[in-house]
Design a protein around this motif. Structure first.
Motif, PDB file in Angstrom:
ATOM      1  N   GLY A   1       7.324   1.470   6.392  1.00 58.06           N
ATOM      2  CA  GLY A   1       8.512   1.755   5.332  1.00 58.06           C
ATOM      3  C   GLY A   1       8.066   2.752   4.294  1.00 58.06           C
ATOM      4  O   GLY A   1       8.979   3.547   3.827  1.00 58.06           O
TER       5      GLY A   1
ATOM      6  N   ASP B   1      10.061   4.064   1.280  1.00 62.73           N
ATOM      7  CA  ASP B   1       9.948   3.110   0.522  1.00 62.73           C
ATOM      8  C   ASP B   1       9.050   3.382  -0.959  1.00 62.73           C
ATOM      9  O   ASP B   1       7.967   4.016  -0.780  1.00 62.73           O
ATOM     10  CB  ASP B   1       9.490   1.822   0.919  1.00 62.73           C
ATOM     11  CG  ASP B   1      10.562   1.100   2.010  1.00 62.73           C
ATOM     12  OD1 ASP B   1      11.582   1.741   1.783  1.00 62.73           O
ATOM     13  OD2 ASP B   1      10.305   0.147   2.740  1.00 62.73           O
TER      14      ASP B   1
ATOM     15  N   PRO C   1       5.409   9.346  10.629  1.00 66.31           N
ATOM     16  CA  PRO C   1       5.256   8.531  11.829  1.00 66.31           C
ATOM     17  C   PRO C   1       6.392   8.951  12.927  1.00 66.31           C
ATOM     18  O   PRO C   1       5.933   8.960  13.947  1.00 66.31           O
ATOM     19  CB  PRO C   1       5.430   7.105  11.330  1.00 66.31           C
ATOM     20  CG  PRO C   1       4.978   7.143   9.814  1.00 66.31           C
ATOM     21  CD  PRO C   1       5.603   8.547   9.482  1.00 66.31           C
ATOM     22  N   ALA C   2       7.600   9.484  12.344  1.00 69.26           N
ATOM     23  CA  ALA C   2       8.454   9.836  13.504  1.00 69.26           C
ATOM     24  C   ALA C   2       8.022  11.062  14.105  1.00 69.26           C
ATOM     25  O   ALA C   2       8.341  10.854  15.364  1.00 69.26           O
ATOM     26  CB  ALA C   2       9.748  10.140  12.443  1.00 69.26           C
ATOM     27  N   ASP C   3       7.364  11.819  13.543  1.00 66.99           N
ATOM     28  CA  ASP C   3       6.644  12.902  14.245  1.00 66.99           C
ATOM     29  C   ASP C   3       5.882  12.815  15.270  1.00 66.99           C
ATOM     30  O   ASP C   3       5.781  13.456  16.093  1.00 66.99           O
ATOM     31  CB  ASP C   3       6.200  14.095  13.088  1.00 66.99           C
ATOM     32  CG  ASP C   3       7.300  14.655  12.432  1.00 66.99           C
ATOM     33  OD1 ASP C   3       8.386  14.691  12.502  1.00 66.99           O
ATOM     34  OD2 ASP C   3       6.969  14.986  10.973  1.00 66.99           O
ATOM     35  N   LEU C   4       5.057  11.485  15.048  1.00 68.07           N
ATOM     36  CA  LEU C   4       3.931  10.988  15.753  1.00 68.07           C
ATOM     37  C   LEU C   4       4.615  10.298  17.116  1.00 68.07           C
ATOM     38  O   LEU C   4       3.561   9.907  17.822  1.00 68.07           O
ATOM     39  CB  LEU C   4       2.803  10.492  14.880  1.00 68.07           C
ATOM     40  CG  LEU C   4       2.201  11.610  13.946  1.00 68.07           C
ATOM     41  CD1 LEU C   4       1.402  10.598  13.022  1.00 68.07           C
ATOM     42  CD2 LEU C   4       1.181  12.367  14.764  1.00 68.07           C
ATOM     43  N   THR C   5       5.834   9.908  16.863  1.00 69.93           N
ATOM     44  CA  THR C   5       6.048   8.922  18.032  1.00 69.93           C
ATOM     45  C   THR C   5       6.552   9.565  19.388  1.00 69.93           C
ATOM     46  O   THR C   5       7.370  10.430  19.355  1.00 69.93           O
ATOM     47  CB  THR C   5       7.326   8.214  17.375  1.00 69.93           C
ATOM     48  OG1 THR C   5       7.305   7.652  16.129  1.00 69.93           O
ATOM     49  CG2 THR C   5       7.951   6.977  18.341  1.00 69.93           C
TER      50      THR C   5
ATOM     51  N   VAL D   1      11.088   7.003   7.216  1.00 74.15           N
ATOM     52  CA  VAL D   1      12.333   7.680   7.019  1.00 74.15           C
ATOM     53  C   VAL D   1      12.876   7.174   5.606  1.00 74.15           C
ATOM     54  O   VAL D   1      13.346   7.936   4.807  1.00 74.15           O
ATOM     55  CB  VAL D   1      13.331   7.387   8.132  1.00 74.15           C
ATOM     56  CG1 VAL D   1      14.633   7.713   7.810  1.00 74.15           C
ATOM     57  CG2 VAL D   1      12.964   7.942   9.444  1.00 74.15           C
ATOM     58  N   THR D   2      12.912   5.689   5.404  1.00 70.61           N
ATOM     59  CA  THR D   2      13.285   5.147   4.175  1.00 70.61           C
ATOM     60  C   THR D   2      12.570   5.515   3.021  1.00 70.61           C
ATOM     61  O   THR D   2      12.877   5.193   1.834  1.00 70.61           O
ATOM     62  CB  THR D   2      13.333   3.647   4.372  1.00 70.61           C
ATOM     63  OG1 THR D   2      12.202   3.096   4.742  1.00 70.61           O
ATOM     64  CG2 THR D   2      14.613   3.329   5.413  1.00 70.61           C
TER      65      THR D   2
END
Lengths: 315, 433
Positions: free
Chosen positions: B406, B413, B265-269, B410-411
């Motif tokens: 989550g 989970d 998701p971070a790559d897509l933000t 990054v975390t």
């Protein structure tokens, strides 16, 4: 003639109250738009909100009186405490940082150098950019792979930071972003700096004071009224932080940026729990009111007004 | 009162309060009268005005403007007054409920699958089934899109567009990597294997084998393919944390964290559309292809990896008539026009994946415009199913996003722990309106 002077000193016969003269009536007439605006758009909704806070109401169905039920429900809602602690963090870390950055910028922009007006305009400009537009801009800037923030940090050898995706850094990222909008505070502090009489600094120089001593003994004390103002307003505004989290994170990751107003918004306008949201609004109002009163009480100890004499250390 | 007396006389506090109160009363009365004035006057006996709440993007305003002008030609006595508001389902619901609470409900509103259930429970919309007996019939629409707007045997909206989740893929990347294109009979393991073969490069040049499985709706599709669901069959209990759901979500998490064949998701933000920019080999997506119009590579669509029976997700947007409308006949004429041949042709012209079969089907079976396998959309709409919408589905989706964020984020989970963590909140949300 002032308003107070206009009130007749003698009462009319009977219990009739003193009449107001034309000037006073004109004054009230001039105030009427504001008074009506306040009654209709502020006092009215606040009263309605206080009543709704005692109800369970979804906008359409009949409101059901639940007494303090919504306030009790707040105490059982883990997200209420999560949003409150997130907001306190934002206020506690963000406001001092904003004031510090605004002060540094104001001092830099108070220097008498050529083209300073251009710099003052440039540093104020972000304040007038719509909040949504600047939030989207920051969304791109915070991208861990392509964003300019990590690109600059990478140039200094730092590993990529997942600014908005890591619960450990998301709040800090939004605080970092809030620095973008310190232009308003900067202008107030700049005005405060320019209001400090130059003779004070000149006299201190004659007495052999260095730059630090002049800043600490003259500039800072003389600036405390402005600092007090930006602090009070900064705290009030920061308690209501909303747009940046709404646009950039939606309250995530894992509720790390679920601020109080965002939680309230979700409850009111996505879940339509108007009573609960109104109760939240009143709790926030009381928190801000209490903190503001404490600040005013504490101000006696550290805010100096020109011509006022205070002993070392306040009191 | 003489001029002299007026000058000499002040205003007492009592008079001030009375005057202020009177002014406020007059203003309030004016507001009420104004709001009454927006209501209609019953049956169409002459010129009738109806209000229409809809999405307010510039493109929507232009399209509905054209629609209203076309409607005026066939129904000159009915004036449609549009009320545009920015946003999608959540924002329209906010606006709609606020308008109803404020005493100025529109006659007709745009609506969406996600809020149909919530609005139906509030009993604010008119059942349209009794109206669908003449020129317009339920069978004119894709079955899945009608299902999307049904609630307890009643139909609360006519579908404007409906989309099935299909697999969109970049043929050029498949050819370059020498990987066989997705075909009937593909299962999840085939997709994973192909995604690994297609993933290459690093940093800004990285090509990902697949993407978009991190969304809640695609996670649901993956879970259905695995035999699970997010809610129990009667939609009364959260079940995504049961073994089938956990295994399904873990398979997506593995694509992201272990195989690195799917962006995080971070790559897509805060990025551009990676699919349209040729950085993604394949991804599940709605059957709307406006973003692919100007791409510089070959592309096509396929069914999502399937088991028997096939399944995928359908979602629809449409229009409802408010129960409170005093102009239901005029409102129905407007609805019938929008959802009939002329109206649907206007929607189709504006690239909507329309739900009206007589106009939609030819666009999926004829013409050379990509995708080549466009008939797959029609097939998918036959076997697609709606999300198990229940209670406050918007709140449920907030929880889904939180847990999945989550797990995929990054975390990283633990999947079971993450899905368990939202159980109480989802169970609460599906009990609410």
């Amino acid at each position: 003639m002032g308003v107070s002077q206009a009130i007749p000193q003698k009462r009319a016969p009977g219990f009739r109250r003193p009449r107001l003269d034309q000037e006073t009536r004109d004054a009230y007439l001039m105030l009427l738009p504001w008074i009506l605006g306040f009654l209709i758009w502020t006092a009215g909704p606040m009263t309605a909100s206080a009543v709704i806070a005692l109800m369970e109401w979804d906008l359409l169905g009949p409101a059901e009186f639940v007494g303090l039920g919504n306030f009790v429900a707040l105490l059982r809602d883990p997200l209420f405490f999560k949003s409150l602690s997130n907001t306190l963090y934002f206020v506690g870390v963000g406001v001092p940082a904003q004031v510090l950055v605004a002060l540094l910028l104001a001092m830099a922009l108070n220097l008498r150098v050529g083209g300073i007006g251009i710099f003052r305009t440039l540093f104020y400009l972000p304040t007038i950019i719509p909040a949504v537009a600047s939030a989207i801009l920051w969304l791109f800037m915070f991208n861990p792979n392509y964003g300019v923030v990590n690109h600059m940090l990478g140039g200094a050898g730092a590993s990529p930071i997942f600014w908005l995706q890591d619960p450990a850094t998301a709040k800090l990222a939004l605080i970092f972003m809030s620095m973008w909008g310190v232009g308003g505070q900067m202008v107030i502090l700049l005005a405060g700096l320019q209001g400090i009489p130059a003779e004070l600094h000149d006299a201190a120089s004659v007495d052999g004071a260095g730059a630090w001593a002049k800043f600490w003994r003259i500039t800072l004390p003389m600036l405390t009224p402005s600092l007090f103002f930006v602090l009070v307003i900064g705290i009030i505004n920061s308690f209501q932080v909303f747009t940046s989290a709404f646009i950039l994170t939606g309250g995530g990751p894992k509720d790390a940026t679920l601020f109080y107003m965002l939680h309230l918004y979700y409850k009111a306008f996505q879940d339509f729990q108007m009573g609960y949201a109104s109760a939240m609004a009143w709790v926030l109002f009381l928190i801000i009111l209490t903190l503001t009163m404490i600040q005013f009480k504490m101000a006696n100890r550290w805010v100096y007004y020109e011509g006022e004499s205070k002993s070392e250390g306040g009191s | 009162m003489s001029e002299q007396n007026r000058k000499g006389r002040g205003i007492t506090r009592r008079e001030f309060v009375v005057a202020t109160g009177t002014a406020m009363g007059l203003m309030a009365a004016g507001g009420l009268l104004a709001s009454c004035g927006t209501r209609g006057a019953g049956k169409i006996t002459g010129p009738t005005k109806i209000t229409f709440l809809s999405q307010g993007a510039e493109s929507h305003q232009k399209m509905y403007g054209e629609m209203i002008a076309a409607f005026k030609e066939v129904q000159p006595n009915i004036t449609v007054e549009p009320i545009y508001t920015a946003g999608g389902a959540v924002e329209i619901q906010q606006k709609l409920l606020t308008m109803i609470a404020g005493g100025t409900p529109p006659d007709v509103t745009w609506t969406h699958t996600y809020i149909n259930n919530s609005l139906a429970q509030r009993n604010v919309m008119l059942d349209l089934k009794p109206y669908l007996k003449g020129d317009l019939k339920e069978t004119d629409f894709f079955a899945a899109s009608i299902k999307d707007f049904e609630w307890q045997g009643k139909l609360y909206a006519l579908p404007r567009e409906t989309t099935a989740t299909i697999l969109l893929y970049n043929r050029t990347l498949f050819k370059e990597a020498g990987v066989s294109e997705p075909e009937d009979g593909w299962v999840w393991d085939d997709l994973v294997k192909a995604a690994q073969q297609l993933t290459k490069g690093s940093g800004q040049d990285k090509i990902y084998g697949t993407s978009n499985w991190n969304q809640a709706y695609t996670g649901m599709v993956r879970t259905w393919l695995n035999g699970g669901d997010v809610l129990s069959a009667d939609r009364s209990k959260y079940t995504w944390n049961e073994p089938a759901g956990v295994a399904a979500i873990k398979s997506i998490a593995d694509l992201i964290h272990e195989l690195k064949a799917h962006p995080s998701p971070a790559d897509l933000t805060g990025t551009v559309d990676l699919m349209a920019n040729g950085k993604i080999a394949m991804q599940p997506t709605f059957s709307v292809f406006t973003n692919m119009r100007d791409v510089k590579f070959e592309w096509d669509i396929a069914h999502v990896p399937q088991k028997t029976p096939r399944t995928t997700r359908v979602a629809s947007a449409g229009h409802s008539i408010l129960r409170s409308s005093k102009n239901t006949e005029a409102a129905w004429e407007w609805l019938k026009f929008m959802h009939g041949k002329t109206g649907m042709e206007i929607f189709a012209k504006n690239n909507f994946s329309i739900a009206y079969k007589p106009v939609a089907e030819p666009t999926y079976t004829t013409g050379d415009a990509p995708p080549k396998n466009k008939k797959i959309v029609i097939e998918a709409l036959e076997y697609a199913r709606p999300e198990p919408v229940a209670g406050n589905w918007v709140a449920a989706h907030r929880e889904f996003a939180k847990a999945l964020g989550g797990i995929y984020g990054v975390t990283k989970d633990d999947v079971k722990t993450g899905l368990d963590s939202i159980a109480d909140a989802v169970n609460q949300a599906i009990k609410e309106k």
